[in-house]
Scaffold this motif. Structure first.
Motif, PDB file in Angstrom:
ATOM      1  N   GLY A  41      25.959  11.469  38.618  1.00 20.35           N
ATOM      2  CA  GLY A  41      27.226   9.889  38.337  1.00 20.35           C
ATOM      3  C   GLY A  41      26.791   9.249  39.050  1.00 20.35           C
ATOM      4  N   PHE A  42      26.922   9.261  41.027  1.00 24.02           N
ATOM      5  CA  PHE A  42      25.917   8.316  41.616  1.00 24.02           C
ATOM      6  C   PHE A  42      24.551   7.627  41.569  1.00 24.02           C
ATOM      7  CE2 PHE A  42      25.024   7.241  46.233  1.00 24.02           C
ATOM      8  CZ  PHE A  42      25.237   5.914  46.313  1.00 24.02           C
ATOM      9  N   LEU A  43      24.037   8.763  40.913  1.00 27.19           N
ATOM     10  CA  LEU A  43      22.897   8.276  41.476  1.00 27.19           C
ATOM     11  C   LEU A  43      21.805   7.558  40.403  1.00 27.19           C
ATOM     12  CD1 LEU A  43      21.365  12.519  43.121  1.00 27.19           C
ATOM     13  CD2 LEU A  43      21.565  10.159  43.776  1.00 27.19           C
ATOM     14  N   VAL A  44      22.764   8.264  39.320  1.00 29.36           N
ATOM     15  CA  VAL A  44      22.706   6.928  37.821  1.00 29.36           C
ATOM     16  C   VAL A  44      23.298   5.366  37.975  1.00 29.36           C
ATOM     17  CG1 VAL A  44      21.827   9.125  36.601  1.00 29.36           C
ATOM     18  CG2 VAL A  44      24.205   8.669  36.120  1.00 29.36           C
ATOM     19  N   GLY A  45      24.425   5.675  38.382  1.00 26.46           N
ATOM     20  CA  GLY A  45      25.058   4.099  38.316  1.00 26.46           C
ATOM     21  C   GLY A  45      25.787   3.891  38.769  1.00 26.46           C
ATOM     22  N   CYS A  46      25.275   3.991  40.417  1.00 26.17           N
ATOM     23  CA  CYS A  46      26.173   3.485  41.700  1.00 26.17           C
ATOM     24  C   CYS A  46      24.985   2.811  42.207  1.00 26.17           C
ATOM     25  CB  CYS A  46      26.909   3.950  42.251  1.00 26.17           C
ATOM     26  SG  CYS A  46      28.268   4.684  41.825  1.00 26.17           S
ATOM     27  N   ARG A  47      25.306   1.175  43.863  1.00 21.50           N
ATOM     28  CA  ARG A  47      24.171   0.923  44.188  1.00 21.50           C
ATOM     29  C   ARG A  47      24.127   1.344  45.116  1.00 21.50           C
ATOM     30  NH1 ARG A  47      25.436  -4.603  43.310  1.00 21.50           N
ATOM     31  NH2 ARG A  47      27.433  -4.982  42.251  1.00 21.50           N
ATOM     32  N   PRO A  48      22.579   1.275  45.979  1.00 22.81           N
ATOM     33  CA  PRO A  48      21.968   1.815  47.142  1.00 22.81           C
ATOM     34  C   PRO A  48      22.869   1.968  48.143  1.00 22.81           C
ATOM     35  CG  PRO A  48      20.837   0.543  46.774  1.00 22.81           C
ATOM     36  CD  PRO A  48      21.920   0.208  45.278  1.00 22.81           C
ATOM     37  N   LEU A  49      24.412   1.414  47.450  1.00 21.82           N
ATOM     38  CA  LEU A  49      24.945   2.111  49.084  1.00 21.82           C
ATOM     39  C   LEU A  49      26.013   2.871  49.982  1.00 21.82           C
ATOM     40  CD1 LEU A  49      26.485  -1.971  50.369  1.00 21.82           C
ATOM     41  CD2 LEU A  49      27.950  -0.273  49.504  1.00 21.82           C
ATOM     42  N   ILE A  50      26.452   3.246  50.307  1.00 22.09           N
ATOM     43  CA  ILE A  50      27.193   3.782  51.081  1.00 22.09           C
ATOM     44  C   ILE A  50      28.338   3.133  52.139  1.00 22.09           C
ATOM     45  CG2 ILE A  50      27.938   6.250  51.597  1.00 22.09           C
ATOM     46  CD1 ILE A  50      25.145   7.016  50.830  1.00 22.09           C
ATOM     47  N   GLY A  51      29.856   3.296  51.823  1.00 24.09           N
ATOM     48  CA  GLY A  51      30.934   2.857  53.060  1.00 24.09           C
ATOM     49  C   GLY A  51      31.377   4.859  53.195  1.00 24.09           C
ATOM     50  N   GLY A 218      38.362   1.001  52.590  1.00 23.99           N
ATOM     51  CA  GLY A 218      39.654   1.720  53.043  1.00 23.99           C
ATOM     52  C   GLY A 218      40.805   2.156  51.587  1.00 23.99           C
ATOM     53  N   CYS A 219      40.552   2.005  50.010  1.00 29.64           N
ATOM     54  CA  CYS A 219      40.804   2.232  48.900  1.00 29.64           C
ATOM     55  C   CYS A 219      40.886   3.233  48.866  1.00 29.64           C
ATOM     56  CB  CYS A 219      40.065   0.822  48.348  1.00 29.64           C
ATOM     57  SG  CYS A 219      40.352  -0.748  47.795  1.00 29.64           S
ATOM     58  N   PHE A 220      39.676   4.253  49.379  1.00 25.41           N
ATOM     59  CA  PHE A 220      40.627   5.573  49.159  1.00 25.41           C
ATOM     60  C   PHE A 220      41.151   5.951  50.326  1.00 25.41           C
ATOM     61  CE2 PHE A 220      38.202   9.742  49.649  1.00 25.41           C
ATOM     62  CZ  PHE A 220      38.591  10.384  48.705  1.00 25.41           C
ATOM     63  N   ASN A 221      40.956   5.871  51.115  1.00 21.59           N
ATOM     64  CA  ASN A 221      42.179   6.106  52.229  1.00 21.59           C
ATOM     65  C   ASN A 221      43.600   5.560  51.518  1.00 21.59           C
ATOM     66  OD1 ASN A 221      40.522   7.179  54.079  1.00 21.59           O
ATOM     67  ND2 ASN A 221      40.007   5.204  55.670  1.00 21.59           N
ATOM     68  N   ARG A 222      43.684   5.024  51.049  1.00 23.56           N
ATOM     69  CA  ARG A 222      44.994   4.740  50.956  1.00 23.56           C
ATOM     70  C   ARG A 222      45.584   5.473  49.217  1.00 23.56           C
ATOM     71  NH1 ARG A 222      43.532  -0.659  52.018  1.00 23.56           N
ATOM     72  NH2 ARG A 222      43.106  -1.055  50.105  1.00 23.56           N
ATOM     73  N   LYS A 223      44.776   5.969  49.269  1.00 23.40           N
ATOM     74  CA  LYS A 223      45.213   6.672  47.299  1.00 23.40           C
ATOM     75  C   LYS A 223      44.863   8.163  48.481  1.00 23.40           C
ATOM     76  CE  LYS A 223      44.346   4.833  43.465  1.00 23.40           C
ATOM     77  NZ  LYS A 223      45.640   4.217  43.000  1.00 23.40           N
ATOM     78  N   ILE A 224      45.028   8.177  49.241  1.00 20.67           N
ATOM     79  CA  ILE A 224      44.946  10.029  50.008  1.00 20.67           C
ATOM     80  C   ILE A 224      45.872   9.936  51.108  1.00 20.67           C
ATOM     81  CG2 ILE A 224      42.453  10.877  49.202  1.00 20.67           C
ATOM     82  CD1 ILE A 224      41.842  10.501  51.866  1.00 20.67           C
ATOM     83  N   LEU A 225      46.665   9.131  50.617  1.00 20.48           N
ATOM     84  CA  LEU A 225      48.072   9.383  52.107  1.00 20.48           C
ATOM     85  C   LEU A 225      48.234  10.507  52.448  1.00 20.48           C
ATOM     86  CD1 LEU A 225      49.500   5.708  52.432  1.00 20.48           C
ATOM     87  CD2 LEU A 225      47.884   6.651  54.303  1.00 20.48           C
TER      88      LEU A 225
END
Length: 255
Positions: A41-51, A218-225
């Motif tokens: 999914g990342f390779l076909v639909g996401c920007r070439p940027l990783i946080g 930051g958004c992902f970290n808040r989801k896994i508190l």
């Protein structure tokens, strides 16, 4: 690990152990997870940027969770991979980046950008594994360091943000001159911090992405508190459930 490989073939579930206290025993050290569907999914639909970011685990064994998050076509966060490791250091980040680079088939890293907040060991590891990628730093974290170095006050904060939001070189120079008028030493603080890492005016135009904050992590970290308080096995399940939910949402949007 076996159950994940059975239900999600071609996923990357990498475990690393070290010698235990007894002869012949092995002790858990690191665990990396990247699901096959997420990779595709990342390779076909996401920007070439990783946080990338890390967050401390609050269970009895301690440790740190390293994460890599992308952006999909709707500018929604797209968690890619995560790893539970023994600590925040160059070795752990290098191990994580090498596995991530292999999973995402990154060969021409100059076409990619890595967004981070300058965590311990991260810069050296990222420079080693992705030497040609564009390295970007979250400006909120940059301002915190700027303020900690003694450059405080609303005027300097506004001057910094004005420089980061500049879009042409002449504007950037003008904004830095405005900062120098407030405090000349403040501009000297940026002498070892290339504008390509924190100001829009120097960003590569290849990526078409000029966000200045590492909010995707930051958004992902808040989801896994809640997950961070669990033992390792239970803890690793919760980010996986969230990632599966995101994939289903993306499929629904596509339909």
């Amino acid at each position: 690990m076996y159950e994940i490989q059975k239900s999600n073939p071609d996923s990357s579930i990498i475990l690393k152990t070290v010698d235990g206290t007894s002869k012949g025993q092995q002790r858990f050290q690191k665990l990396y997870m990247c699901f096959h569907g997420v990779k595709q999914g990342f390779l076909v639909g996401c920007r070439p940027l990783i946080g990338v970011d890390d967050t401390f685990l609050k269970g009895t064994v301690g440790g740190v969770l390293l994460i890599a998050v992308g952006l999909d076509a709707n500018n929604s966060i797209f968690p890619v991979a995560y790893a539970a490791v023994e600590g925040e250091n160059k070795e752990s980040w290098t191990w994580f980046f090498k596995l991530l680079k292999e999973d995402l088939k990154i060969e021409r890293d100059y076409k990619w950008a890595i967004m981070n907040d300058k965590h311990k060991g991260l810069i050296q590891a990222c420079g080693h594994v992705f030497p040609n990628a564009a390295h970007r730093f979250g400006v909120k974290h940059l301002h915190n360091n700027f303020s900690t170095s003694g450059f405080k006050g609303e005027a300097l904060r506004r001057a910094l943000w004005a420089a980061t939001k500049a879009t042409i070189p002449a504007e950037f120079i003008s904004k830095m001159e405005d900062m120098a008028a407030i405090d000349l030493d403040a501009t000297k603080w940026f002498d070892d911090k290339p504008p390509s890492q924190w100001s829009r005016t120097h960003f590569s135009t290849y990526l078409k992405y000029d966000v200045l904050l590492n909010n995707i992590c930051g958004c992902f970290n808040r989801k896994i508190l809640d997950a961070r308080k669990e033992p390792i096995i239970e803890m690793m399940k919760l980010p996986r459930l969230y990632m599966m939910q995101r994939m289903q949402q993306n499929r629904d949007i596509a339909r």
